[in-house]
Design a protein around this motif. Structure first.
Motif, mmCIF file in Angstrom:
data_model
loop_
_atom_site.group_PDB
_atom_site.id
_atom_site.type_symbol
_atom_site.label_atom_id
_atom_site.label_comp_id
_atom_site.label_asym_id
_atom_site.label_seq_id
_atom_site.Cartn_x
_atom_site.Cartn_y
_atom_site.Cartn_z
ATOM 1 N N ALA A 11 0.853 -1.183 0.000
ATOM 2 C CA ALA A 11 0.000 0.000 0.000
ATOM 3 C C ALA A 11 0.889 1.233 0.000
ATOM 4 C CB ALA A 11 -0.895 -0.001 1.230
ATOM 5 N N LYS A 12 0.399 2.298 -0.651
ATOM 6 C CA LYS A 12 1.135 3.568 -0.676
ATOM 7 C C LYS A 12 0.141 4.676 -0.389
ATOM 8 C CE LYS A 12 3.189 4.518 -4.555
ATOM 9 N NZ LYS A 12 3.971 4.958 -5.724
ATOM 10 N N ASP A 13 0.496 5.580 0.540
ATOM 11 C CA ASP A 13 -0.409 6.674 0.865
ATOM 12 C C ASP A 13 -0.096 7.906 0.031
ATOM 13 O OD1 ASP A 13 1.802 7.893 2.085
ATOM 14 O OD2 ASP A 13 1.147 7.422 4.119
ATOM 15 N N SER A 14 -0.846 8.976 0.251
ATOM 16 C CA SER A 14 -0.689 10.192 -0.554
ATOM 17 C C SER A 14 0.662 10.871 -0.352
ATOM 18 C CB SER A 14 -1.817 11.178 -0.239
ATOM 19 O OG SER A 14 -1.792 11.531 1.130
ATOM 20 N N ALA A 15 1.352 10.549 0.751
ATOM 21 C CA ALA A 15 2.682 11.108 1.008
ATOM 22 C C ALA A 15 3.787 10.205 0.448
ATOM 23 C CB ALA A 15 2.884 11.301 2.502
#
Length: 61
Positions: A11-15
């Motif tokens: 998973a990768k977040d907006s940051a």
């Protein structure tokens, strides 16, 4: 796709922070296409198209 297929999931977040990796193996690929969708009658007054299709499938109009 041929089985077994090894995949890496994360998973990768907006940051742009990335989670730890999860490794999975697909042991049997679903190679059977879904049945054609059943579409209810549509006329020029309708704003939506309704009907039924295989669970978890995507229907494109």
């Amino acid at each position: 796709m041929t089985a077994p297929l090894k995949m890496v999931v994360f998973a990768k977040d907006s940051a742009e922070n990335v989670s730890k990796l999860t490794y999975i193996t697909v042991v049997k690929a679903d190679v059977t296409p879904p049945n054609k969708p059943a579409v209810n009658k549509v006329d020029d007054n309708d704003k939506v198209v309704t009907g039924k299709a295989e669970a978890n499938s995507t229907v494109t109009v």
